[in-house]
Design a protein around this motif. Structure first.
Motif, mmCIF file in Angstrom:
data_model
loop_
_atom_site.group_PDB
_atom_site.id
_atom_site.type_symbol
_atom_site.label_atom_id
_atom_site.label_comp_id
_atom_site.label_asym_id
_atom_site.label_seq_id
_atom_site.Cartn_x
_atom_site.Cartn_y
_atom_site.Cartn_z
ATOM 1 N N ALA A 32 -91.037 22.897 0.294
ATOM 2 C CA ALA A 32 -91.627 22.660 1.606
ATOM 3 C C ALA A 32 -90.658 23.015 2.723
ATOM 4 N N THR A 33 -89.428 22.553 2.611
ATOM 5 C CA THR A 33 -88.438 22.849 3.657
ATOM 6 C C THR A 33 -87.761 24.197 3.457
ATOM 7 N N LEU A 34 -87.950 24.762 2.291
ATOM 8 C CA LEU A 34 -87.334 26.052 1.944
ATOM 9 C C LEU A 34 -85.809 25.975 2.013
ATOM 10 N N LEU A 35 -85.270 24.815 1.637
ATOM 11 C CA LEU A 35 -83.819 24.640 1.589
ATOM 12 C C LEU A 35 -83.363 24.639 0.139
ATOM 13 N N ALA A 36 -82.295 25.463 -0.117
ATOM 14 C CA ALA A 36 -81.735 25.516 -1.465
ATOM 15 C C ALA A 36 -80.261 25.161 -1.389
ATOM 16 N N ASP A 37 -79.836 24.266 -2.280
ATOM 17 C CA ASP A 37 -78.444 23.844 -2.348
ATOM 18 C C ASP A 37 -77.957 24.125 -3.754
ATOM 19 N N LEU A 38 -77.038 25.121 -3.876
ATOM 20 C CA LEU A 38 -76.492 25.489 -5.183
ATOM 21 C C LEU A 38 -75.094 24.910 -5.263
ATOM 22 N N ARG A 39 -74.806 24.172 -6.351
ATOM 23 C CA ARG A 39 -73.518 23.499 -6.473
ATOM 24 C C ARG A 39 -72.941 23.694 -7.868
ATOM 25 N N GLY A 40 -71.602 23.721 -7.869
ATOM 26 C CA GLY A 40 -70.901 23.778 -9.145
ATOM 27 C C GLY A 40 -70.866 25.164 -9.751
ATOM 28 N N ASN A 41 -69.679 25.806 -9.670
ATOM 29 C CA ASN A 41 -69.473 27.122 -10.292
ATOM 30 C C ASN A 41 -70.576 28.105 -9.921
ATOM 31 N N VAL A 42 -70.848 28.181 -8.622
ATOM 32 C CA VAL A 42 -71.913 29.067 -8.151
ATOM 33 C C VAL A 42 -71.460 30.514 -8.285
ATOM 34 N N VAL A 43 -72.335 31.346 -8.861
ATOM 35 C CA VAL A 43 -72.093 32.782 -8.948
ATOM 36 C C VAL A 43 -73.365 33.482 -8.491
ATOM 37 N N LEU A 44 -73.233 34.315 -7.474
ATOM 38 C CA LEU A 44 -74.366 35.078 -6.976
ATOM 39 C C LEU A 44 -74.072 36.556 -7.229
ATOM 40 N N THR A 45 -74.978 37.262 -7.877
ATOM 41 C CA THR A 45 -74.708 38.653 -8.240
ATOM 42 C C THR A 45 -75.801 39.565 -7.703
ATOM 43 N N ARG A 46 -75.377 40.737 -7.337
ATOM 44 C CA ARG A 46 -76.300 41.818 -7.004
ATOM 45 C C ARG A 46 -75.614 43.116 -7.395
ATOM 46 N N GLY A 47 -76.129 43.766 -8.409
ATOM 47 C CA GLY A 47 -75.482 44.964 -8.914
ATOM 48 C C GLY A 47 -74.082 44.641 -9.400
ATOM 49 N N GLU A 48 -73.073 45.351 -8.817
ATOM 50 C CA GLU A 48 -71.681 45.127 -9.193
ATOM 51 C C GLU A 48 -70.986 44.140 -8.265
ATOM 52 N N THR A 49 -71.776 43.485 -7.406
ATOM 53 C CA THR A 49 -71.218 42.547 -6.443
ATOM 54 C C THR A 49 -71.428 41.114 -6.927
ATOM 55 N N GLU A 50 -70.364 40.305 -6.805
ATOM 56 C CA GLU A 50 -70.438 38.922 -7.247
ATOM 57 C C GLU A 50 -69.811 38.008 -6.203
ATOM 58 N N LEU A 51 -70.528 36.891 -5.929
ATOM 59 C CA LEU A 51 -70.015 35.860 -5.045
ATOM 60 C C LEU A 51 -69.726 34.609 -5.858
ATOM 61 N N TYR A 52 -68.516 34.051 -5.691
ATOM 62 C CA TYR A 52 -68.110 32.836 -6.390
ATOM 63 C C TYR A 52 -67.819 31.750 -5.351
ATOM 64 N N THR A 53 -68.419 30.586 -5.523
ATOM 65 C CA THR A 53 -68.149 29.450 -4.654
ATOM 66 C C THR A 53 -68.549 28.177 -5.388
ATOM 67 N N GLN A 54 -68.190 27.039 -4.852
ATOM 68 C CA GLN A 54 -68.579 25.774 -5.467
ATOM 69 C C GLN A 54 -69.854 25.217 -4.855
#
Length: 635
Positions: free
Chosen positions: A118-140
């Motif tokens: 409903a609020t369209l809010l996403a909270d990703l926690r703990g060893n977060v890895v976001l990938t697109r192709g050869e690109t990777e984002l690492y955060t907690q």
């Protein structure tokens, strides 16, 4: 600045695009597809359960617990996890091995997902890895607001794309504005460079990186620092401002603003521009344009260049650092290469010949010789010390030097000065001076005219050629050649060679005359004191009594004689062999007819003022002292 291939590769692209479009463009493309679509009503925002090994209902069906290989979806968003708590078909809590798939290109992994449809809010926690192709984002922890199209992290993040890695404490992505901010301890590491910054902003639409705080960029060969500015990735153009600095090897540049144009490999430094290379080379100006391919500088406004040989100043300087040549214009260009200093309206150096051309109000100084030449045009060579000067404010160049604490001026159609490779006994460099065509010399106690002259510092001899005339107090000296010898800076003696003639006229009525093949005239502080005549000696001298009245005249000839003078009058004469001649009473002779052959008194040619070195001087006949017709003036 800097010349190897690796540095050119670094400058040519600046390398920011790779690490700044990693996460954000992926989100941007997926979210932009929704930008013009209003979010559906809250009651329609439901999560679909596509698969689960086990499903449990809690709180009378309001809460569902999904366990094992859970798969959920909402439009183009797919979520996977080992355990999921789904509340009211809108709130998702996912745990362990959580995966989010958005479209075909974006995938995220985390330990815990908190997402509300409903609020369209996403909270990703703990060893977060976001990938697109050869690109990777690492955060907690990564927060993403689908309503405002904003993604943020505040616990530190690291983005990796092949050889490039970016890390920062905070990251902000604004989809509508298509902008990304990285703030606090921003570090970019690449195999070719490293960058540290306080804050970076990236304009996704126009591919422009903005530096919003202190920023340092380093490679193996150079370092850039600024506190503001931008880099246009698409056009390979950058502007560094606020305390902008550049360092490469021994070369350092600084300015209020440094602009970089990658395609042309041109740097423009504006405002308090400064470039230094090693201990000797310096360049400053209001604006410095550096053309890297040619290693060439164009410095505008209060321009100044110094290298190991010279200092150049002017309004504009075009300087080739590779071969140390320059062109200077405006603002009284000036070159200082001690002991040489040159000023002119324009200066241009030729790397092939090694000569520099100076034009317009030229002032050349040799400080070691206390010598100055003023001219309209000059051509000189710093390595050899050669100078040729023509023209001037009055149409002729003027040389000024100091002798006996007195000024000596020399004017001619052309003046030359050059330096010998040899040195004198005192270890000083030997310098030669020359002048030709209508040479005129002026000093308070010495004046001369001739067609040409030469002077060298080896024996301090000034030689006058072709119809020379020398005046000293009431004495006039002529000969085919006249050599003037100095003892230090004081006049010592004059050598008259061939057709030598010395005239003294204390009252400009009667003239003592000494003629011979060669004459040596000797001077002291009072003036002419003696003449030594060798070969075909002749003398006409007037006898005066104690009160200065004329009592007679003597005309004598012999092979050699010596005459002593006092205040222009003959006081003693010595003959070296038997003379022929006699003394006659003043009224018993024709004073013009007894003059020696070649007699001429050329007072009107004598330069007595500085203006006389440039004006037209005429010869004149001596004054008539009896009733006979005057002598015909020599043409």
């Amino acid at each position: 600045m800097g010349r190897d291939k690796r540095e050119r590769a670094t400058h040519s692209r600046f390398l920011f695009l790779a690490f700044l479009i990693l996460l954000c463009p992926a989100l941007s493309r997926d979210v932009r597809a929704q930008t013009n679509q209003p979010p559906p009503a809250a009651e329609k925002e439901v999560i679909s359960i596509d698969r689960a090994d086990e499903l449990r209902m809690l709180q009378r069906g309001k809460t569902q617990v999904l366990v094992g290989n859970v798969e959920l979806s909402q439009d183009s968003i797919f979520m996977y996890g080992d355990s999921v708590l789904l509340e009211g078909e809108q709130q998702v809590y996912a745990y362990d091995n959580v995966t989010i798939q958005q479209g075909d290109s974006l995938t995220a992994f985390c330990d815990i997902l908190d997402y509300n449809a409903a609020t369209l809010l996403a909270d990703l926690r703990g060893n977060v890895v976001l990938t697109r192709g050869e690109t990777e984002l690492y955060t907690q922890r990564l927060d993403y607001d689908l309503a405002t199209k904003t993604a943020t992290y505040h616990t530190g993040g690291r983005i990796v794309n092949q050889e490039t890695e970016l890390s920062s404490r905070h990251g902000y992505y604004y989809a509508d504005a298509r902008e990304v901010y990285f703030r606090d301890s921003v570090v970019v590491v690449d195999e070719r460079f490293e960058m540290r910054a306080d804050t970076l902003k990236y304009d996704l639409l126009n591919e422009i990186v903005y530096f919003l705080g202190p920023t340092v960029i380093r490679t193996d060969t150079h370092r850039i620092y600024c506190e503001s500015g931008f880099y246009d990735v698409a056009n390979d153009v950058a502007i560094f401002s606020k305390n902008a600095q550049y360092k490469s090897g021994t070369r350092l540049a600084a300015a209020d603003t440094i602009k970089y144009f990658g395609e042309r490999e041109v740097y423009v430094l504006e405002g308090n521009a400064y470039v230094a290379d090693g201990d000797n080379q310096r360049a400053t100006g209001d604006k410095i344009n550096y053309f890297r391919r040619d290693d060439r500088y164009v410095i505008e406004g209060n321009a100044y260049v110094r290298d190991s040989l010279q200092t150049v100043t002017g309004d504009t300087i075009d300087y080739n650092a590779l071969i140390s040549t320059y062109s200077v214009a405006g603002g009284r260009p000036r070159v200082s290469a001690p002991p040489m200093i040159v000023e002119a309206d324009k200066l241009n150096s030729d790397p092939v010949s090694g000569f520099t051309t100076a034009r317009g109000n030229v002032i050349y100084q040799d400080t070691s010789a206390q010598l100055t030449i003023e001219a309209e045009n000059a051509r000189y060579n710093e390595a050899t010390g050669y100078l040729k000067a023509t023209g001037g404010l009055r149409g002729r160049p003027l040389m000024t030097t100091v002798l006996e604490n007195d000024t000596l001026w020399v004017a001619a159609d052309t003046l030359l000065s050059y330096r010998s490779d040899s040195v004198n006994a005192g270890g000083d460099t030997i310098r030669y001076l020359a002048a030709y065509k209508d040479v005129r010399i002026l000093k308070s106690d010495l004046q001369a005219v001739c067609d040409s002259l030469g002077f060298n510092t080896v024996d301090s001899v000034l030689t006058l050629y072709q119809n020379p005339v020398l005046w000293q107090d009431t004495s006039q000296m002529t000969g085919d050649t006249i050599a003037i010898l100095f003892d230090g800076e004081e006049l010592d003696r004059v050598q008259l060679r061939r057709n030598a003639l010395v005239l003294t006229g204390p009252d400009l009525l009667f003239y003592n005359q000494v003629k011979g093949k060669d004459i040596v005239a000797i001077f002291d502080s009072s003036g002419l004191v003696r003449t030594d005549v060798n070969g075909n000696a002749e003398a006409v001298y007037y006898i005066q009594d104690k009160v200065g009245a004329y009592v007679g005249v003597n005309k004598t000839a012999c092979s050699a004689m010596s005459l002593n003078f006092e205040n222009g009058s003959v006081r003693k004469i010595r003959f070296l062999d038997a003379p022929s001649g006699k003394m006659d009473p003043m009224g018993a002779v024709n004073h013009q007819s007894i003059r020696v052959e070649g007699f001429r008194w050329e007072e009107r040619r004598r330069p007595l003022r500085l203006e006389d070195l440039f004006s037209v001087l005429k010869r004149e006949a001596p004054p008539v002292i009896d009733d006979e017709a005057p002598l015909i003036e020599e043409k």
